[in-house]
Design a protein around this motif. Structure first.
Motif: not given
Length: 748
Positions: A322-324, A356-360, A501-506, A508-520
């Motif tokens: 998505v970033l690329q 919305r698709a990747l998180g902060e 960015v297509p909304k199909s790639l968005y 959920t808030a819970e998924e983004l929170e888990n992903e952000d926690l994983k990266l952090w």
């Protein structure tokens, strides 16, 4: 406040003896140094073979100070005592100087050293250090300090010019070679043995002191900076003046001194993990060459880089597709100054869609990878263009910017990115060109500008509409041939065009929170807070005796004492310190205590390692071979200043350090691992400070260089071949920590 100065290594591409002959021309007076009025010889010594010549002079200086100040002080001239020690056998000259005038009010010390270049015996190295300590001076302490600093730096600049002037003078007279000293038995004198030998020895002797006085004393005369410490040019760990000019730029003598001193401090405390010289210089520039402030933010940045493995982000992290596809930014040639050019089409980028698709956190990591690539490109351009390039230019096209870009979570992510970049990549932005700024831009600028450093804001150039095409516009900074096509240029720009960015790639808030926690939390290191009376402790259960407990930790704030204990029974379940005064509410403030207060040392648990005191900023790696199965407790405890005994007063440095502690709180960042003894083959000491850089191998850390061992650290609880095992690597099979010569070096 003691002012110190440390010079880089200055290299003369002439033999030592010829440099000494040039020095002889600088006495009794030197027209190139008007302040040096004259000198009288106080003491002199010559060895029988002529190899050693020591001469002590009392030098008279006419200091360039206001007449009123001289009248108040009651002196017209300032006197210094200078001692020059020439060793023709070893080909060295040491110069020591100190002030005689006002010695009870002002203390000035200087040490200079001329030695043969370690890699070329036909070259000569020069170094100097100095210190200035103004106790009191009739209320004019600040004025005297400024005068001293000004005149000292001007004399330092003249030093090399003066030597080169006399070298040219010698060449004009046909003197291009001076023979080396040889023992009398090898070069016997024939007809007038005594007289001719004495002449030759005397000639060599005079040459040196003269030199000494000018470079040592003149600079010293109004010395501000130098500590009387012996210095010897070693290119491996010291900076060469020519190297500084070629790769770091033109620095004033005091700026060079700040760089060298901060670099030395980092080498002593952050073994093998110091940034490159150009990056150290960035932190100094960001704090106007205030060493204490630069050291503070650099230590924080080093800890942050280690915790999140930023050094390996380019090799170990691949940006999501998505970033690329939708991040409208990329590198594009260079500007007219040779700086790498980064193009960002912010107006065409769907910031809301990306968040919305990747998180902060994913966006932050991508920006960090861009900055790391920028550092790499600066190094490449420095080599390509033959001049120091330490920053890049960013071109931001705002066409298409609208209220959608002011979406609150998107602005929050932007502010977070700005904060992290400002803290860890200072002085990397050389120029920011903002083009086609729309009417909504002032709103965005109002939101983000307070988070941008004042020095950085001065580098912003903002153009509305097509103003960038006129005088003072883009052509002043970028060659016409590389202006991007979307700005009416001739060069095709391969930066992605962005888009929604297509909304199909968005997600959920819970998924983004888990992903952000994983990266952090994607790091092997943990952070903990240590308070006075509340140490942080971790429990390691050992089943097989002779296992190896390894540790790697950084002391981020304060001073701590590191201990290792053993107990046959398990402590009570870990409890976190929840004292309100400590305000522990985040992972970064983790504090766990395991040893119950009713436990007694020697009965319920025993100490298996001697306590290790670790200062703020230190990085410590070590290991312990377990002797018994059971429970081992690693403890980080607040280090309190020892009480003042009647017979032993605390050191001044310790008192000052205690006054600087704003609270009874320390921070550490640590990693531990247990390795089977059969996999741990590095025969070293338990507490080591490793100067090897850490590399990632198979997702884990590996050490690549030698270790320096702290002397005086005891080892308890093991014997024989097990004693002295050190931390070498966190990989299954351990690579021994060896120096370039194949042996471990002990730190005094």
């Amino acid at each position: 406040m003691v002012q110190k100065y440390q010079s880089p290594v200055r290299v003369y591409k002439y033999p030592f003896e010829l440099i000494m002959a040039a020095y002889e021309r600088r006495f009794p007076t030197c027209p190139l140094i008007p302040m040096f009025v004259g000198s009288d010889t106080v003491n002199e010594f010559k060895s029988e073979d002529g190899a050693i010549h020591v001469i002590e002079r009392r030098c008279k200086l006419d200091v360039d100070a206001p007449r009123l100040l001289k009248k108040i002080a009651g002196v017209d001239y300032v006197y210094f005592v200078q001692k020059n020690s020439l060793n023709s056998r070893e080909r060295t000259l040491h110069i020591e100087a100190h002030n005689e005038t006002f010695s009870n009010r002002v203390i000035i010390n200087e040490h200079c050293c001329y030695t043969v270049h370690p890699e070329n015996e036909d070259w000569t190295c020069f170094e100097q250090s100095a210190s200035l300590d103004i106790k009191s001076f009739f209320g004019f302490e600040s004025t005297v300090e400024k005068i001293a600093m000004k005149q000292y730096t001007s004399n330092i600049k003249k030093g090399k010019e003066i030597i080169e002037y006399y070298l040219r003078q010698l060449e004009e007279e046909g003197i291009t070679f001076v023979p080396r000293w040889t023992p009398p038995s090898i070069t016997p004198c024939s007809e007038t043995p005594l007289s001719s030998c004495k002449k030759q020895a005397a000639s060599m002797a005079v040459v040196i002191p003269d030199a000494a006085l000018k470079e040592g004393l003149s600079g010293d005369a109004l010395s501000s900076p130098s500590a009387p410490e012996p210095v010897v040019g070693t290119p491996d760990d010291k900076l060469d003046a020519d190297y500084i000019k070629r790769y770091l730029g033109d620095l004033t003598p005091l700026q060079e001194s700040c760089l060298i001193r901060l670099r030395q401090w980092l080498q002593e405390t952050h073994k093998g993990k110091i940034p490159k010289d150009e990056h150290i210089l960035r932190f100094l520039r960001a704090r106007d060459f205030n060493i204490d402030k630069a050291r503070e933010i650099m230590c924080q940045s080093l800890t942050w880089r280690k915790q999140h493995q930023v050094d390996y982000i380019l090799e170990t992290w691949t940006p999501p597709q998505v970033l690329q596809d939708y991040y409208a930014g990329g590198w594009h040639h260079h500007d007219k100054d040779g700086r790498p050019l980064y193009v960002l089409r912010l107006g065409q980028m769907d910031t809301k869609g990306l968040v919305r698709a990747l998180g902060e956190e994913a966006l932050l990591r991508y920006v960090l990878s861009i900055n790391e690539e920028g550092l790499r490109r600066c190094e490449e351009n420095t080599k390509v263009f033959g001049r120091p390039i330490s920053s890049w230019t960013c071109l931001v096209d705002l066409e298409g910017l609208n209220m959608r870009h002011l979406w609150r979570p998107g602005v929050k992510a932007l502010l977070r990115i700005i904060e992290v970049v400002e803290a860890n990549y200072p002085e990397t932005l050389g120029r920011l060109l903002i083009l086609r700024a729309p009417r909504v831009f002032p709103v965005l600028w109002t939101l983000v500008s307070p988070f941008i450093d004042d020095n950085t804001r001065r580098k912003f150039l903002i153009y509305a509409g097509n103003d960038y095409q006129g005088p003072g516009g883009l052509l002043d900074y970028i060659d016409k041939e590389i202006i991007p096509d979307f700005l009416s240029g001739e060069c095709m720009c391969e930066v992605p065009e962005g888009g929604l960015v297509p909304k199909s790639l968005y997600r959920t808030a819970e998924e983004l929170e888990n992903e952000d926690l994983k990266l952090w939390t994607e790091t092997i290191y943990q952070s903990a807070s240590v308070f006075k009376g509340a140490p942080h402790e971790i429990l390691i259960q050992i089943v097989d005796a002779s296992s190896v407990i390894t540790w790697d930790f950084d002391v981020c704030k304060g001073d701590i004492v590191f201990n290792i204990y053993h107990s046959k029974r398990s402590p009570q379940p870990a409890k976190k310190d929840s004292l309100g005064a400590h305000s522990i509410t985040s992972p970064g403030g983790n504090n766990v205590q395991l040893i119950d207060k009713v436990w007694q040392l020697g009965r319920d648990y025993s100490m298996v390692e001697s306590p290790l005191i670790c200062k703020e900023g230190e990085s410590v790696q070590g290991s312990h071979v377990t002797r018994w199965p059971g429970f081992y407790i690693l403890q980080w405890k607040f280090h309190s200043m020892p009480a003042c005994a009647a017979s032993s007063l605390p050191r001044v440095d310790d008192v000052l350090a205690s006054l600087q502690v704003s609270s009874h709180k320390c921070k550490v960042m640590y990693y531990t691992e247990v390795i089977g003894s059969e996999d741990f083959r590095c025969g070293r000491s338990p507490h080591s400070r490793c100067c090897g850089r850490l590399g990632v191998v198979g997702g884990r850390l590996q050490s690549h260089a030698m270790c320096r061992i702290s002397s005086g650290v005891g080892f308890q609880g093991c014997s024989g071949d097990q004693e002295g095992v050190a931390w070498g690597s966190f990989v299954g099979t351990v690579t021994p920590c060896m120096s370039a010569e194949g042996e471990c070096q002990r730190q005094s």
